[in-house]
Scaffold this motif. Structure first.
Motif, short mmCIF file in Angstrom:
data_model
loop_
_atom_site.label_atom_id
_atom_site.label_comp_id
_atom_site.label_asym_id
_atom_site.label_seq_id
_atom_site.Cartn_x
_atom_site.Cartn_y
_atom_site.Cartn_z
N GLN A 184 0.79 -1.23 0.00
CA GLN A 184 0.00 0.00 0.00
C GLN A 184 0.82 1.28 0.00
O GLN A 184 0.26 2.36 -0.14
CB GLN A 184 -0.94 0.00 1.21
CG GLN A 184 -1.90 -1.19 1.21
CD GLN A 184 -2.88 -1.14 2.37
OE1 GLN A 184 -2.83 -0.26 3.23
NE2 GLN A 184 -3.78 -2.11 2.41
N PHE A 209 -4.42 7.26 6.44
CA PHE A 209 -4.90 5.91 6.71
C PHE A 209 -4.40 5.51 8.09
O PHE A 209 -3.23 5.19 8.25
CB PHE A 209 -4.38 4.95 5.63
CG PHE A 209 -4.80 3.51 5.83
CD1 PHE A 209 -6.11 3.12 5.61
CD2 PHE A 209 -3.88 2.56 6.23
CE1 PHE A 209 -6.50 1.81 5.78
CE2 PHE A 209 -4.25 1.23 6.40
CZ PHE A 209 -5.57 0.85 6.18
N SER A 214 -0.86 7.01 2.99
CA SER A 214 -1.10 5.85 2.13
C SER A 214 -1.08 6.27 0.67
O SER A 214 -1.98 6.98 0.20
CB SER A 214 -2.45 5.20 2.47
OG SER A 214 -2.78 4.21 1.50
N LYS A 217 -4.08 4.74 -1.34
CA LYS A 217 -5.36 5.41 -1.10
C LYS A 217 -5.54 6.60 -2.04
O LYS A 217 -6.66 6.92 -2.44
CB LYS A 217 -5.45 5.86 0.36
CG LYS A 217 -6.86 6.21 0.79
CD LYS A 217 -6.92 6.59 2.25
CE LYS A 217 -8.32 7.11 2.58
NZ LYS A 217 -8.35 7.86 3.85
N LEU A 246 -8.79 -1.64 3.80
CA LEU A 246 -9.38 -0.72 2.83
C LEU A 246 -10.72 -1.22 2.29
O LEU A 246 -11.26 -0.64 1.35
CB LEU A 246 -8.41 -0.49 1.67
CG LEU A 246 -7.15 0.31 2.02
CD1 LEU A 246 -6.13 0.22 0.89
CD2 LEU A 246 -7.49 1.76 2.30
#
Length: 382
Positions: A184, A209, A214, A217, A246
């Motif tokens: 990630q 996050f 992140s 993200k 997630l």
């Protein structure tokens, strides 16, 4: 004209820029490289103007066909100008852009880790810079004379590019593909503050996050469409068991998220025409496949036995890939002298040591090669 190079009609369709941290045959650690190398070729065959951008790792720069410097740009985080190199894949006329920032990418070997297998300590800076360049190119650089209508980013290393394009007038449509949700690009809050991202990107509706930065993200939140490598995986990662934290976000974005089954490039992997294997074969002469088994046994010093049950593994040495499960079951299987196993992999040092111990105990049944070798991977598959 070099007849070994695959040339296609000049496309005049949709302009697509695919951004990836690796692409076969320029540099490869896993399946992402296969997709990044094959998908833009397939799009060009369909008449789309697809192009590829990735970092100028030394191995990639050495293989670029007809390389030339297209321009030099200023990028926040780079102490000197960043050059954009242009060229093509070695054996296809796919246009390729390489981001030449030596301080960040002039490192031999793995794109993500040092020789000990640890992540490079400046990976956040490295792939933020790459994402910044991707975002600039996505808005059109005059020296290139080309501006994409679609930006396709892949995995965490490119996840910040859609975030950096948020709110930019006339930006291209954005697609983000998750090849492996377990990776990630997570960094601490101090890293976010240090690398100079806009403060507006922090927060639950941004890159934050669980109080960490992140990268992945960014791709999920700020892309127009998000997809992953199969419809089944798309369902799995929407669950707490497989969503790596997630799953809630992936459920929240609803129909923006989908799964598209990964394909395979038969020009590279069809054993009937694969130049990297000893003995080509197809369904009409399947028995010839045994010659490849005997050749692999010879290469790894295993007992030469056409009737052996030979298992093969090519991939990363991490629990997420199931290597712990393989190590759990192999000792029992190897009690049968007709069972053999060949492993080509790299990853966690503890798993490497466990495999080495197993191979030492069964030298005529277990063959191991650490690292990645494309030719050997084809031979194991065959």
């Amino acid at each position: 004209m070099d007849q070994s190079v695959h040339r296609y009609p000049s496309p005049d369709g949709l302009r697509v820029l695919l951004a990836s941290s690796e692409a076969h045959p320029l540099i490869k650690t896993g399946g992402l490289a296969d997709v990044a190398g094959s998908l833009p070729l397939a799009l060009r065959e369909l008449g789309q103007d697809a192009r590829l951008i990735l970092p100028a790792y030394p191995r990639a720069a050495r293989q670029l066909r007809e390389p030339r410097t297209l321009c030099e740009i200023k990028v926040p985080g780079a102490r000197t100008g960043v050059r954009i190199l242009g060229g093509s894949l070695p054996d296809h006329d796919l246009p390729v852009y390489l981001v030449d920032a030596p301080e960040h990418f002039a490192r031999e070997g793995n794109p993500y880790t040092d020789l000990s297998g640890r992540d490079w300590g400046d990976n956040a800076e490295r792939f933020l810079l790459f994402s910044r360049v991707v975002a600039q190119l996505a808005q059109g650089l005059p020296a290139l004379g080309w501006r994409p209508e679609v930006l396709h980013t892949n995995d965490w290393q490119t996840g910040l590019a859609p975030a950096l394009l948020q709110g930019v007038p006339g930006r291209p449509a954005t697609v983000f593909t998750i090849h492996n949700l377990a990776y990630q690009g997570l960094f601490d809050r101090a890293t976010f503050d240090r690398i100079g991202l806009p403060g507006s990107l922090w927060g639950m509706v941004g890159l934050e996050f669980h109080q960490r930065l992140s990268f992945i993200k960014g791709g999920i939140v700020f892309s127009d469409r998000v997809n992953t490598v199969s419809p089944t995986y798309a369902e799995e990662v929407r669950t707490p068991a497989h969503g790596c934290g997630l799953d809630g976000l992936l459920r929240q974005i609803g129909t923006r998220f989908s799964g598209i089954l990964n394909g395979i490039d038969y020009r590279d992997w069809d054993p009937a025409i694969d130049p990297l294997i000893l003995q080509p074969y197809d369904q009409g002469n399947f028995g010839l496949k045994a010659e490849n088994k005997l050749d692999l046994q010879r290469e790894f010093g295993l007992t030469r036995n056409e009737g052996a049950f030979l298992l093969g593994y090519v991939g990363r040495l991490v629990e997420q890939k199931g290597m712990d499960l393989i190590l759990g079951i192999l000792p029992g299987l190897l009690r049968d002298p007709d069972v053999q196993c060949v492993i080509q992999a790299s990853g966690e040092r503890s798993l490497e040591l466990a495999i080495q111990t197993l191979a030492a105990a069964h030298p005529r049944q277990v063959g191991v090669s650490f690292g990645y070798d494309e030719t050997r991977a084809h031979r194991i598959e065959a």
